[in-house]
Design a protein around this motif. Sequence first.
Motif, mmCIF file in Angstrom:
data_model
loop_
_atom_site.group_PDB
_atom_site.id
_atom_site.type_symbol
_atom_site.label_atom_id
_atom_site.label_comp_id
_atom_site.label_asym_id
_atom_site.label_seq_id
_atom_site.Cartn_x
_atom_site.Cartn_y
_atom_site.Cartn_z
ATOM 1 N N ALA A 186 0.847 -1.193 0.000
ATOM 2 C CA ALA A 186 0.000 0.000 0.000
ATOM 3 C C ALA A 186 0.883 1.242 0.000
ATOM 4 C CB ALA A 186 -0.929 0.013 1.211
ATOM 5 N N GLU A 187 0.428 2.270 -0.691
ATOM 6 C CA GLU A 187 1.104 3.562 -0.710
ATOM 7 C C GLU A 187 0.070 4.638 -0.448
ATOM 8 O OE1 GLU A 187 4.305 4.307 -0.939
ATOM 9 O OE2 GLU A 187 4.889 2.205 -1.101
ATOM 10 N N ASN A 188 0.253 5.371 0.649
ATOM 11 C CA ASN A 188 -0.596 6.525 0.973
ATOM 12 C C ASN A 188 0.220 7.765 0.663
ATOM 13 O OD1 ASN A 188 -0.940 4.422 3.614
ATOM 14 N ND2 ASN A 188 -2.745 4.835 2.364
ATOM 15 N N GLU A 189 -0.134 8.481 -0.390
ATOM 16 C CA GLU A 189 0.751 9.538 -0.871
ATOM 17 C C GLU A 189 -0.026 10.770 -1.313
ATOM 18 O OE1 GLU A 189 2.814 7.490 -3.901
ATOM 19 O OE2 GLU A 189 1.080 7.308 -5.227
ATOM 20 N N THR A 190 0.741 11.844 -1.505
ATOM 21 C CA THR A 190 0.201 13.089 -2.036
ATOM 22 C C THR A 190 0.684 13.248 -3.463
ATOM 23 O OG1 THR A 190 0.221 14.107 0.157
ATOM 24 C CG2 THR A 190 0.075 15.579 -1.735
ATOM 25 N N ALA A 191 -0.246 13.318 -4.387
ATOM 26 C CA ALA A 191 0.062 13.490 -5.800
ATOM 27 C C ALA A 191 -0.310 14.905 -6.222
ATOM 28 C CB ALA A 191 -0.695 12.470 -6.644
ATOM 29 N N ASP A 192 0.384 15.426 -7.223
ATOM 30 C CA ASP A 192 0.070 16.775 -7.689
ATOM 31 C C ASP A 192 0.300 16.875 -9.188
ATOM 32 O OD1 ASP A 192 2.844 16.572 -7.499
ATOM 33 O OD2 ASP A 192 3.106 18.690 -7.064
ATOM 34 N N GLY A 193 -0.201 17.969 -9.770
ATOM 35 C CA GLY A 193 -0.056 18.183 -11.195
ATOM 36 C C GLY A 193 -0.902 19.330 -11.690
ATOM 37 N N ILE A 194 -0.799 19.599 -12.987
ATOM 38 C CA ILE A 194 -1.513 20.718 -13.593
ATOM 39 C C ILE A 194 -3.015 20.470 -13.577
ATOM 40 C CG2 ILE A 194 -1.397 19.786 -15.938
ATOM 41 C CD1 ILE A 194 -0.893 22.685 -16.887
ATOM 42 N N ALA A 195 -3.764 21.566 -13.485
ATOM 43 C CA ALA A 195 -5.225 21.510 -13.523
ATOM 44 C C ALA A 195 -5.722 22.611 -14.450
ATOM 45 C CB ALA A 195 -5.814 21.683 -12.130
ATOM 46 N N PHE A 196 -6.749 22.306 -15.222
ATOM 47 C CA PHE A 196 -7.311 23.307 -16.129
ATOM 48 C C PHE A 196 -8.760 22.962 -16.420
ATOM 49 C CE2 PHE A 196 -5.328 19.979 -18.571
ATOM 50 C CZ PHE A 196 -6.269 19.664 -19.541
ATOM 51 N N GLY A 197 -9.537 23.952 -16.882
ATOM 52 C CA GLY A 197 -10.943 23.703 -17.170
ATOM 53 C C GLY A 197 -11.683 24.982 -17.484
ATOM 54 N N GLY A 198 -12.957 25.043 -17.093
ATOM 55 C CA GLY A 198 -13.780 26.212 -17.360
ATOM 56 C C GLY A 198 -15.149 26.056 -16.742
ATOM 57 N N GLY A 199 -15.939 27.130 -16.817
ATOM 58 C CA GLY A 199 -17.257 27.080 -16.215
ATOM 59 C C GLY A 199 -18.139 28.218 -16.664
ATOM 60 N N VAL A 200 -19.382 28.185 -16.198
ATOM 61 C CA VAL A 200 -20.351 29.239 -16.435
ATOM 62 C C VAL A 200 -21.057 29.536 -15.121
ATOM 63 C CG1 VAL A 200 -22.120 27.579 -17.135
ATOM 64 C CG2 VAL A 200 -22.314 29.965 -17.848
#
Length: 256
Positions: A186-200
């Motif tokens: 088992a690995e309990n970890e913190t992952a990260d990375g780019i995020a992008f999107g949009g909304g109304v």
Amino acid sequence: MRSQYISAAGLALVVASSMTVQAADLGGYESFKDAPPPAPRFTWSGVYGGLNAGGGWGKSKVTESGSFFTDDLVGNYASYNVNGFIGGLQAGMNRQYGNWVLGGEFNLSGANIDGSSGNCEFTGPSGGPFNAAQTCSTTVNWVASGLFKAGYAWNRWLTYGTVGWAVAGIDHKASYTDDDISFAGAENETADGIAFGGGVEYAFTNDMSFGVEYTRMNLKADGDGFLPLSTGSRDVDLNVVRAKLNFKLGPGSKLW
């Protein structure tokens, strides 16, 4: 005779003045000072906070490499779907320039987005396959993001795009059973990375708005592997759609 005309004219002036005063008392004339002030023009500028809830789906990719009992591991790769619920809080700030709106938002959400596979393609020592069950699973427990916003407003309607960075707490588990040996990792970890999107978003009052937003997150983590003496990488490509309710805060807001 002439004095009579003068007296009649004076009497008419007095009567007319009296009628004017009475009409004013009855509201026949309206003072500019009594007119209500003009309604304030709506703006997206300001600090806000709110609630959100929605769902997430995507794919978990697990890779093992390194050595296992001094033999190389080869072909240790698994990919499977994940999905579930996400909900939490957001806070941000907008600034409107004409019809253009710029801003930033921080979001912190709890999640229960998970998935598993009973057919993970892992191999044993010297590339030989395990001859029994190989299972692996992924659970996303929480997600935080900081996003820059840029959008265009039509009065109370706002459409926007986002880009930034996301961090998530993720649990990965795997078990391997061969004819002679079995392992569970088992690995309990913190992952990260780019995020992008949009909304109304639509402001149904000057201080409250409701919107729908999509965010794509590419969450990556490297570290120890599930098996002894191995290393691993675990990626989750996550899509999130959520409904958001925002409340404008600070001076000038009726909610302040």
